[in-house]
Design a protein around this motif. Structure first.
Motif, mmCIF file in Angstrom:
data_model
loop_
_atom_site.group_PDB
_atom_site.id
_atom_site.type_symbol
_atom_site.label_atom_id
_atom_site.label_comp_id
_atom_site.label_asym_id
_atom_site.label_seq_id
_atom_site.Cartn_x
_atom_site.Cartn_y
_atom_site.Cartn_z
ATOM 1 N N VAL A 98 0.842 -1.202 0.000
ATOM 2 C CA VAL A 98 0.000 0.000 0.000
ATOM 3 C C VAL A 98 0.869 1.240 0.000
ATOM 4 O O VAL A 98 0.608 2.224 -0.720
ATOM 5 C CB VAL A 98 -0.946 -0.005 1.218
ATOM 6 N N LEU A 99 1.951 1.239 0.781
ATOM 7 C CA LEU A 99 2.864 2.377 0.859
ATOM 8 C C LEU A 99 3.526 2.625 -0.501
ATOM 9 O O LEU A 99 3.660 3.769 -0.946
ATOM 10 C CB LEU A 99 3.925 2.114 1.929
ATOM 11 N N MET A 100 3.925 1.555 -1.148
ATOM 12 C CA MET A 100 4.548 1.678 -2.471
ATOM 13 C C MET A 100 3.566 2.229 -3.498
ATOM 14 O O MET A 100 3.902 3.083 -4.322
ATOM 15 C CB MET A 100 5.068 0.312 -2.938
ATOM 16 N N LEU A 101 2.343 1.721 -3.434
ATOM 17 C CA LEU A 101 1.321 2.186 -4.384
ATOM 18 C C LEU A 101 0.993 3.654 -4.155
ATOM 19 O O LEU A 101 0.753 4.410 -5.108
ATOM 20 C CB LEU A 101 0.056 1.332 -4.254
ATOM 21 N N ASP A 102 0.977 4.070 -2.886
ATOM 22 C CA ASP A 102 0.644 5.466 -2.593
ATOM 23 C C ASP A 102 1.702 6.416 -3.150
ATOM 24 O O ASP A 102 1.373 7.500 -3.653
ATOM 25 C CB ASP A 102 0.525 5.670 -1.078
ATOM 26 N N GLN A 103 2.976 6.030 -3.096
ATOM 27 C CA GLN A 103 4.051 6.952 -3.423
ATOM 28 C C GLN A 103 4.608 6.787 -4.842
ATOM 29 O O GLN A 103 5.121 7.741 -5.409
ATOM 30 C CB GLN A 103 5.204 6.783 -2.422
ATOM 31 N N GLY A 104 4.538 5.611 -5.390
ATOM 32 C CA GLY A 104 5.161 5.459 -6.711
ATOM 33 C C GLY A 104 4.547 4.354 -7.534
ATOM 34 O O GLY A 104 5.249 3.721 -8.332
ATOM 35 N N LYS A 131 -1.580 -8.700 -15.767
ATOM 36 C CA LYS A 131 -0.950 -7.530 -15.158
ATOM 37 C C LYS A 131 -2.031 -6.530 -14.776
ATOM 38 O O LYS A 131 -2.877 -6.182 -15.604
ATOM 39 C CB LYS A 131 0.046 -6.892 -16.131
ATOM 40 N N VAL A 132 -1.982 -6.032 -13.523
ATOM 41 C CA VAL A 132 -3.035 -5.129 -13.050
ATOM 42 C C VAL A 132 -2.486 -3.798 -12.556
ATOM 43 O O VAL A 132 -3.248 -2.938 -12.108
ATOM 44 C CB VAL A 132 -3.863 -5.787 -11.927
ATOM 45 N N GLY A 133 -1.175 -3.596 -12.617
ATOM 46 C CA GLY A 133 -0.597 -2.335 -12.171
ATOM 47 C C GLY A 133 0.905 -2.438 -12.049
ATOM 48 O O GLY A 133 1.533 -3.382 -12.558
ATOM 49 N N TYR A 134 1.503 -1.464 -11.364
ATOM 50 C CA TYR A 134 2.950 -1.453 -11.182
ATOM 51 C C TYR A 134 3.295 -0.551 -9.996
ATOM 52 O O TYR A 134 2.487 0.275 -9.561
ATOM 53 C CB TYR A 134 3.646 -0.945 -12.438
ATOM 54 N N VAL A 135 4.506 -0.721 -9.479
ATOM 55 C CA VAL A 135 5.075 0.199 -8.489
ATOM 56 C C VAL A 135 6.475 0.569 -8.954
ATOM 57 O O VAL A 135 7.176 -0.252 -9.557
ATOM 58 C CB VAL A 135 5.123 -0.420 -7.081
ATOM 59 N N SER A 136 6.872 1.818 -8.742
ATOM 60 C CA SER A 136 8.188 2.299 -9.149
ATOM 61 C C SER A 136 9.118 2.331 -7.945
ATOM 62 O O SER A 136 8.805 2.942 -6.924
ATOM 63 C CB SER A 136 8.080 3.699 -9.760
ATOM 64 N N LYS A 140 12.959 1.922 -11.361
ATOM 65 C CA LYS A 140 12.561 0.717 -12.099
ATOM 66 C C LYS A 140 11.161 0.315 -11.653
ATOM 67 O O LYS A 140 10.748 0.613 -10.529
ATOM 68 C CB LYS A 140 13.558 -0.418 -11.869
ATOM 69 N N ASN A 141 10.446 -0.322 -12.561
ATOM 70 C CA ASN A 141 9.056 -0.705 -12.283
ATOM 71 C C ASN A 141 8.962 -2.176 -11.904
ATOM 72 O O ASN A 141 9.628 -3.032 -12.516
ATOM 73 C CB ASN A 141 8.170 -0.437 -13.505
ATOM 74 N N ILE A 142 8.147 -2.440 -10.907
ATOM 75 C CA ILE A 142 7.790 -3.814 -10.546
ATOM 76 C C ILE A 142 6.349 -4.036 -10.972
ATOM 77 O O ILE A 142 5.439 -3.340 -10.500
ATOM 78 C CB ILE A 142 7.942 -4.047 -9.029
ATOM 79 N N ASN A 143 6.156 -4.975 -11.868
ATOM 80 C CA ASN A 143 4.805 -5.263 -12.353
ATOM 81 C C ASN A 143 4.010 -6.003 -11.289
ATOM 82 O O ASN A 143 4.523 -6.927 -10.645
ATOM 83 C CB ASN A 143 4.856 -6.105 -13.633
ATOM 84 N N LEU A 144 2.777 -5.570 -11.107
ATOM 85 C CA LEU A 144 1.868 -6.261 -10.188
ATOM 86 C C LEU A 144 1.107 -7.302 -10.994
ATOM 87 O O LEU A 144 0.249 -6.967 -11.820
ATOM 88 C CB LEU A 144 0.903 -5.267 -9.544
ATOM 89 N N LEU A 165 5.127 -10.710 -4.925
ATOM 90 C CA LEU A 165 5.295 -10.512 -3.484
ATOM 91 C C LEU A 165 6.761 -10.562 -3.081
ATOM 92 O O LEU A 165 7.206 -9.815 -2.191
ATOM 93 C CB LEU A 165 4.500 -11.579 -2.728
ATOM 94 N N LEU A 166 7.529 -11.435 -3.727
ATOM 95 C CA LEU A 166 8.942 -11.553 -3.418
ATOM 96 C C LEU A 166 9.689 -10.263 -3.764
ATOM 97 O O LEU A 166 10.541 -9.787 -2.999
ATOM 98 C CB LEU A 166 9.533 -12.736 -4.187
ATOM 99 N N LYS A 167 9.366 -9.661 -4.907
ATOM 100 C CA LYS A 167 10.019 -8.414 -5.316
ATOM 101 C C LYS A 167 9.636 -7.265 -4.380
ATOM 102 O O LYS A 167 10.462 -6.421 -4.043
ATOM 103 C CB LYS A 167 9.637 -8.078 -6.757
ATOM 104 N N ILE A 168 8.364 -7.246 -3.971
ATOM 105 C CA ILE A 168 7.914 -6.178 -3.068
ATOM 106 C C ILE A 168 8.599 -6.306 -1.720
ATOM 107 O O ILE A 168 9.035 -5.316 -1.110
ATOM 108 C CB ILE A 168 6.379 -6.227 -2.921
ATOM 109 N N ALA A 169 8.730 -7.539 -1.240
ATOM 110 C CA ALA A 169 9.384 -7.765 0.057
ATOM 111 C C ALA A 169 10.837 -7.318 0.023
ATOM 112 O O ALA A 169 11.377 -6.821 1.034
ATOM 113 C CB ALA A 169 9.285 -9.241 0.432
#
Length: 591
Positions: A98-104, A131-136, A140-144, A165-169
């Motif tokens: 959620v924090l990642m999505l809020d900021q980037g 694919k439903v979104g991404y976080v920066s 670099k972008n991490i695909n959701l 989930l592994l990339k986000i962690a």
């Protein structure tokens, strides 16, 4: 009669549609027992968390985090694959995401996420991945990614993949508290309205107002800058194009600034996701508005240009096309807006297709006439004022409309021909003729001697070559055979004048000169009947016949008989030696 025909047409159309419907229903009925449902098509019970489709999974996850139920959001993660974590670790992972999505980061609008159980099969990804979104993170972008998995009951559900989930962690330590939480007081962050903090609502309103204000002045500055450095923009044609871009550019800049600023400040992804359809609608509005304004400028420019040329048919076509284009833009805009709101637009497009077929059937003749008028405007076989022959109708074109063309006949009546029929008929345009064909056949008496025929051939050739209004190439006369009661001399030449009255004047002059040559030869024109010689008939002139024989004999002796053709030198010497208009003509004296 037209009403009866229309009724019969409607009856026939209804019968055909009913037959098609009955055949379709019969095929379905007969085919049902023979087709077995595959595993994919078997009825699947609804999932309590709505995870049967990618869109359901995203909606459920967003609802859970908007209510602060992070533990419930764990149910949307795939914790049984590559990434394994306890409930507490998974809860912290939800908060990090959620924090990642809020900021980037960003979640795609609902209209872009598949609501089908199989997901989006045309996105270029694996069959079980969406694919439903991404976080920066760190530029670099991490695909959701969502992955289709089987639940405990063996039914398929969509979950955030273990790979995601592994990339986000691995990146969760790189994010801190959002900027907006540092700027706003706690009571605004804790006080919630409609599922969001009051501070989020307030910040959204301020951001929208500021970005639009900035977009207005940025767009005006860009337009002013272009007008200053681009000299051609001062002309009407280029100025219209520059102005057409101003408002769409303003809307596009507002969207870009809104997305950038909201992500930088850390506006909740839940808030942005809830209003993502607004961004999509505004984007499509900017694109369609740009097309509208460019079409309006181009159509107006062409309409003024055609009006100055007096081409009313082209003006009518431009107006029709402009209106049709406007209607198309409105329809496309409505469909895009409905799609952005999350509705399935497939049925709408199918309905438009059926409606288009119905309109095409009902307005078949109208469409045919319109296409015919467009053909006349583009191909331009005729213009208003042209004298032409269309099928059996001959006259002057008075009007080329969107439905029909009007011709003023030689009897001074008006003939109206539908353009659909007009464009398929043989059209002979006399106005565009550059020269007139002079093609008389002289019928000489059978008493005409061969030398008299030679004399006629030579002298009439001289006439054609020497006359200033006759094109010497080709200009010929030939003795072509033996008629039943005459000897034919066929003339083939072109008179150099585009005007029919002028052609008649030259034709008259040529025929009179030919009569003089025939008179000088001592022979005459044959009558279309048998010649009966009376005792008192003087017959042909013996004196003139002897003179012609002597002249032809002289040509032979001096080798000056221009048969079968004149030499180029002789043709050049003869050009323009005849006085035209002839001696004694009032036109010559006036000239």
């Amino acid at each position: 009669m037209s009403v009866i025909k229309g009724s019969f047409f409607k009856i026939r159309l209804s019968v055909v549609l009913l037959m098609l419907m009955s055949l379709s229903a019969s095929a379905q009925f007969l085919g049902q027992p023979q087709v077995e449902k595959s595993e994919e098509e078997e009825e699947v019970p609804a999932d309590s968390l709505g995870r049967r489709s990618p869109q359901g999974t995203v909606d459920g996850f967003m609802s859970a985090i908007s209510a602060g139920r992070y533990k419930n959001a764990i149910a949307y993660f795939d914790l049984g694959g590559t990434y394994e974590a306890s409930n507490d670790e998974a809860t912290e992972l939800v908060k990090s995401l959620v924090l990642m999505l809020d900021q980037g980061g960003s979640i795609f609008p609902n209209a872009w996420i598949s609501d089908q159980d199989q997901g989006n099969l045309e996105d270029g990804l694996k069959k079980q991945i969406d694919k439903v979104g991404y976080v920066s993170v760190n530029n670099k972008n991490i695909n959701l990614l969502l992955e289709r998995k089987k639940d405990t009951e063996g039914n398929y559900i969509w979950l955030f993949s273990s790979e995601t989930l592994l990339k986000i962690a691995s990146e969760k330590e790189n994010f801190k508290e959002p900027v907006i939480n540092k700027l706003l007081p706690n009571f605004l962050l804790k006080n919630r309205r409609f599922g969001f903090s009051l501070g989020q609502w307030l910040a959204m309103g301020v951001i929208v107002a500021l970005v639009y204000f900035c977009a207005v002045y940025l767009s005006k500055g860009l337009v002013f800058f272009v007008k200053k450095i681009w000299k051609k923009s001062k002309h009407e044609s280029f100025l219209g194009i520059v102005d057409a871009f101003s408002l769409p550019l303003r809307l596009y800049l507002a969207i870009v600034l809104y997305l950038k600023v909201s992500k930088y400040l850390g506006i909740s992804v839940v808030v942005r996701q809830q209003f993502s359809f607004v961004s999509v609608i505004v984007f499509w509005a900017a694109v369609l508005l740009l097309l509208w304004r460019i079409a309006d400028f181009v159509a107006g420019f062409m309409e003024r240009k055609m009006s100055l040329k007096g081409n009313l048919a082209a003006v009518s076509a431009i107006i029709f096309f402009r209106r049709a284009f406007y209607v198309s833009i409105i329809i496309i805009g409505v469909i895009m807006a409905i799609g952005a709101l999350g509705f399935d637009i497939t049925n709408w497009i199918a309905a438009l297709g059926i409606g288009g077929i119905a309109i095409a059937l009902g307005a078949q003749k109208t469409v045919e006439n319109f296409v015919g008028s467009v053909t006349l405007v583009l191909d331009r076989p005729i213009r208003v004022g042209d004298f032409c022959k269309v099928a059996e109708t001959m006259g002057t074109v008075e009007q080329i409309g969107m439905r029909s063309t009007k011709i003023r006949t030689l009897d001074r009546t008006i003939v109206t021909i539908p353009n659909g029929e007009f464009s398929s008929l043989k059209i002979e345009n006399y106005t565009q003729r550059d020269m007139f064909w002079f093609h008389p056949v002289l019928s000489m008496r059978y008493e005409t001697t061969p030398d008299q025929m030679r004399y006629l051939l030579v002298e009439i050739r001289k006439l054609l070559y020497a006359h200033p209004k006759v094109d010497p190439d080709p200009a010929r006369i030939r003795f072509t055979g033996f008629g039943p009661d005459y000897l034919p001399l066929e003339i083939f030449a072109y008179v150099r004048t585009p005007d029919y009255n002028g052609y008649l004047e030259v034709k008259e002059d040529l025929l009179l000169r030919i009569m003089d040559i025939v008179e000088e030869s001592g022979t005459g024109f044959a009558f279309p009947s048998q010649t009966i010689y009376m005792a008192k008939d003087e017959g042909v002139s013996s004196e003139k016949t002897e003179a012609i024989h002597a002249k032809v004999k002289e040509w032979r002796e001096k080798e000056q008989m221009e048969i079968p053709n004149f030499t180029p030198e002789a043709i050049e010497a003869l050009k323009g030696t005849i006085t035209y208009p002839p001696e004694g003509s009032t036109q010559k004296n006036n000239g």
